[in-house]
Scaffold this active site. Structure first.
Site, PDB file in Angstrom:
ATOM      1  N   CYS A 177       0.833  -1.200   0.000  1.00  0.00           N
ATOM      2  CA  CYS A 177       0.000   0.000   0.000  1.00  0.00           C
ATOM      3  C   CYS A 177       0.876   1.262   0.000  1.00  0.00           C
ATOM      4  CB  CYS A 177      -0.986  -0.060   1.157  1.00  0.00           C
ATOM      5  SG  CYS A 177      -2.437   0.919   0.829  1.00  0.00           S
ATOM      6  N   HIS A 203      -3.322  -5.279   1.719  1.00  0.00           N
ATOM      7  CA  HIS A 203      -2.669  -5.492   3.021  1.00  0.00           C
ATOM      8  C   HIS A 203      -2.604  -6.977   3.373  1.00  0.00           C
ATOM      9  CE1 HIS A 203      -2.406  -1.309   4.553  1.00  0.00           C
ATOM     10  NE2 HIS A 203      -3.272  -1.120   3.563  1.00  0.00           N
ATOM     11  N   GLU A 232      -0.865  -8.483   5.419  1.00  0.00           N
ATOM     12  CA  GLU A 232      -0.649  -8.724   6.855  1.00  0.00           C
ATOM     13  C   GLU A 232      -1.965  -8.808   7.626  1.00  0.00           C
ATOM     14  OE1 GLU A 232      -0.306  -6.003   5.231  1.00  0.00           O
ATOM     15  OE2 GLU A 232      -1.012  -4.292   6.400  1.00  0.00           O
TER      16      GLU A 232
HETATM   17  N1  GLN Z   1      -3.594   6.297   0.725  1.00  0.00           N
HETATM   18  C1  GLN Z   1      -2.334   6.084   1.384  1.00  0.00           C
HETATM   19  C2  GLN Z   1      -1.206   6.894   0.740  1.00  0.00           C
HETATM   20  O1  GLN Z   1      -1.414   7.514  -0.253  1.00  0.00           O
HETATM   21  C3  GLN Z   1      -1.988   4.623   1.408  1.00  0.00           C
HETATM   22  C4  GLN Z   1      -3.001   3.879   2.213  1.00  0.00           C
HETATM   23  C5  GLN Z   1      -2.467   2.666   2.919  1.00  0.00           C
HETATM   24  O2  GLN Z   1      -1.259   2.425   3.036  1.00  0.00           O
HETATM   25  N2  GLN Z   1      -3.371   1.908   3.486  1.00  0.00           N
HETATM   26  O3  GLN Z   1      -0.124   6.890   1.228  1.00  0.00           O
END
Ligand code: GLN
Length: 192
Positions: free
Chosen positions: A77, A172, A174
């Site tokens: 992410c 995610h 995890e």
């Molecule tokens: N939207 C977040 C960003 O731009 C990432 C979201 C996340 O890691 N769950 O950094």
């Protein structure tokens, strides 16, 4: 000993998921601790904040060195955003360790957080069993270079990609019990 970058975000969940899978893992917060690890996870969180916290610490350089020497690197992410070459929405600098373009917060309000059963998987690497994936204000991978392996897609968009020893997931892993993404990460070979 796999390091989990513990500056911000959900590093505890990553550390525990690694330990559940029988992998030795510890939180790391400095360039030296990163360089003393045999692999690294950059967790989800907020990519702009992560960048700010790294400024002037040598952490970015340590991550590049770890990737160059061939140790496995996983970004999930926000971590995936940091690994990218091109970041849009708003435009930002990525580390350029994965030749791909990501668009931040690209799924809009309705779809921004969802649990999805991914079925469009690379069977050789992940098998045929659907993969449960938790998306939280996820970035969208909008383009990858031809040398990037796309291992899973959601509605046609890559969501799990790997080049050599560098793996990125826009979801995610995890937060679910399925160990397959960890195996993909730990078996990443080569160097950037
Ligand atoms: N939207 C977040 C960003 O731009 C990432 C979201 C996340 O890691 N769950 O950094």
């Amino acid at each position: 000993m796999i390091g989990v970058l513990a500056l911000q975000g959900d590093f505890e969940a990553h550390r525990e998921a690694l330990r559940r899978a029988g992998v030795e893992a510890r939180d790391v917060r400095s360039a030296d601790e990163i360089l003393a690890s045999t692999g690294l996870v950059i967790p989800g969180g907020e990519s702009t904040t992560l960048r700010l916290l790294m400024e002037g610490t040598g952490i970015e350089e340590a991550i590049r060195a770890l990737a160059r020497r061939g140790d496995p690197l996983l970004g999930t992410c926000a971590g995936a955003i940091l690994l990218a070459r091109d970041v849009e929405g708003p435009r930002a600098e990525g580390f350029g360790l994965l030749p791909m373009t990501v668009v931040r917060n690209a799924y809009g309000r309705q779809l921004d957080s969802a649990v999805v059963r991914l079925t469009d998987l690379s069977p050789d690497v992940l098998g045929a069993e659907p993969l449960e994936a938790v998306f939280i204000r996820a970035p969208r991978i909008s383009a990858v270079d031809p040398d990037v392996e796309v291992l899973a897609r959601r509605d046609g968009d890559p969501v799990l990609v790997r080049k050599g020893n560098v793996t990125a997931a826009t979801f995610h892993p995890e937060l679910t019990k399925d160990p397959r993404v960890l195996s993909v990460f730990l078996s990443g070979r080569g160097s950037v």
